[in-house]
Design an enzyme around this catalytic site. Structure first.
Site, mmCIF file in Angstrom:
data_model
loop_
_atom_site.group_PDB
_atom_site.id
_atom_site.type_symbol
_atom_site.label_atom_id
_atom_site.label_comp_id
_atom_site.label_asym_id
_atom_site.label_seq_id
_atom_site.Cartn_x
_atom_site.Cartn_y
_atom_site.Cartn_z
ATOM 1 N N TYR A 56 22.262 29.324 69.506
ATOM 2 C CA TYR A 56 22.187 27.867 69.454
ATOM 3 C C TYR A 56 20.777 27.429 69.853
ATOM 4 C CZ TYR A 56 27.344 27.870 69.351
ATOM 5 O OH TYR A 56 28.663 28.077 69.028
ATOM 6 N N HIS A 124 29.946 36.978 68.447
ATOM 7 C CA HIS A 124 29.857 35.766 67.629
ATOM 8 C C HIS A 124 30.273 36.027 66.181
ATOM 9 C CE1 HIS A 124 27.454 31.748 67.462
ATOM 10 N NE2 HIS A 124 28.589 31.670 66.818
ATOM 11 N N SER A 203 35.374 22.656 66.670
ATOM 12 C CA SER A 203 35.495 21.566 65.691
ATOM 13 C C SER A 203 36.900 20.966 65.690
ATOM 14 C CB SER A 203 35.111 22.045 64.289
ATOM 15 O OG SER A 203 33.767 22.471 64.255
ATOM 16 N N PRO A 204 37.445 20.623 66.866
ATOM 17 C CA PRO A 204 38.833 20.138 66.926
ATOM 18 C C PRO A 204 39.019 18.738 66.375
ATOM 19 C CG PRO A 204 37.830 19.992 69.087
ATOM 20 C CD PRO A 204 36.841 20.712 68.209
ATOM 21 N N ARG A 207 34.790 17.967 62.620
ATOM 22 C CA ARG A 207 33.365 17.665 62.449
ATOM 23 C C ARG A 207 33.151 16.165 62.222
ATOM 24 N NH1 ARG A 207 31.409 22.873 62.132
ATOM 25 N NH2 ARG A 207 32.786 24.380 61.130
ATOM 26 N N GLY A 208 33.981 15.378 62.901
ATOM 27 C CA GLY A 208 33.831 13.928 62.872
ATOM 28 C C GLY A 208 34.821 13.216 61.981
#
Length: 330
Positions: A56, A124, A203-204, A207-208
């Site tokens: 990241y 990962h 991403s619960p 993603r918006g």
């Protein structure tokens, strides 16, 4: 804040954690001051688990967390990841789960974070040609040395989880899981419950898409990830926003933000699930945490399923390039 187990033998952590990918500009501009304010507010709200990775921002996320902790700020149960590398000449991404690389990556992450150990260390991305049993043995050695509290894998299939767990208990599997992405219900949720493995859901809030302010074309264009993701490209974005309007209306009728309802739904699906939403904003963080305190009835769950039935989303969750690495199992 309710708590959940980070693996059968792991520590209790807050029912939702915080993902630290967004502080690196993955979804748009961000600053270290904003990240510090976010971490402070998360701690005030009872969030105890912070999830990052060595890739990241090429280590920037870990460095920001390390400087935050070094300043004497409230601490977290830390998780980080390794296993993704890039060819120095071509820049091509590849996966390396070798003992030498994982040890080097872990030691570098610990140095950035300013700690002697992390509670959770993930692979990962799995290196397909290396037996997962061998990788589990490497990680079990790190645990014996006291460098990690437990280990996990990101985006693996239930069959791979079972193979690894036959060598050593796996504390967590990280997977995308939300009302937008229901694939984990086809075996992964069940395997995690059976094995005592936490299912850490990234991403619960889709993603918006599952918030009161879904991404606009302008926001999508500013994100290196979203602007090539099928669900956020025309005509899929418009279709997905239109469908999720019904979810926003239902949340408003129930008297809560859409993001709160999305988190509450996910927590109600299984006691193994620990969502790790990512955000750059304190207000959005507060909406997410609010969901952890909600209790949904069977009727509530049915109403949610009625407006967002399984398979509603237009477009795959990843592009062909983004699918490189995650294991498909259904």
């Amino acid at each position: 804040m309710d708590s959940r187990k980070l693996g059968a033998n792991g520590p209790d952590v807050s029912a939702i954690g915080l993902g630290a990918m967004n502080i690196c500009g993955f979804y748009g501009p961000s600053s270290e001051d904003e990240a510090r304010a976010l971490f402070r507010r998360a701690a005030e709200l009872g969030v105890t688990h912070l999830d990052t990775s060595n890739v990241y921002g090429n280590g920037f996320s870990e460095e920001v967390i390390g400087r935050y902790l070094a300043a004497g700020e409230p601490g977290f149960t830390l998780a980080t990841k390794a296993g993704i590398r890039r060819d120095p000449d071509s820049g091509a991404r590849f996966y390396d789960n070798s003992p030498a690389h994982l040890r080097e990556a872990l030691e570098t992450s610990l140095e950035r974070l300013g700690v002697d150990r992390v509670e959770l260390f993930y692979i990962h991305r799995r290196e397909a040609d290396r037996p997962i049993e061998e990788v589990a043995e490497t990680l079990a050695d790190f645990r014996k040395e006291g460098l990690i509290g437990g280990f996990g894998f990101s985006e693996i299939a239930p069959a791979s989880l079972r193979r690894a767990a036959a060598v050593h208990p796996v504390a967590a599997v990280q997977s995308e899981y939300s009302l937008s992405t229901r694939a984990p219900e086809l075996g992964l949720v069940q395997a995690c419950e059976e094995l005592g493995t936490a299912l850490v859901a990234f991403s619960p809030v889709g993603r918006g898409l599952l918030t009161d302010v879904p991404p606009t074309p302008e926001i999508v264009e500013d994100s290196v990830f979203l602007k090539v993701n099928p669900r956020f490209l025309p005509p899929n974005l418009a279709a997905n926003v239109a469908i999720t309007d019904g979810f926003r209306a239902l949340a408003a009728e129930m008297g809560c933000p859409a993001a709160s309802l999305a988190i509450a739904w996910l927590l109600a699906r299984s006691p193994a699930v620990i969502p790790i939403p990512g955000t750059r904003g304190v207000v959005h963080l507060e909406e997410l945490v609010r969901g952890a305190g909600m209790r949904l009835s069977a009727e509530d769950m049915a109403r949610i399923e009625a407006v967002l039935p399984v398979g509603w989303a237009h477009g795959d969750r990843y592009s062909d390039a983004q699918w490189h690495g995650p294991e498909r199992f259904c």
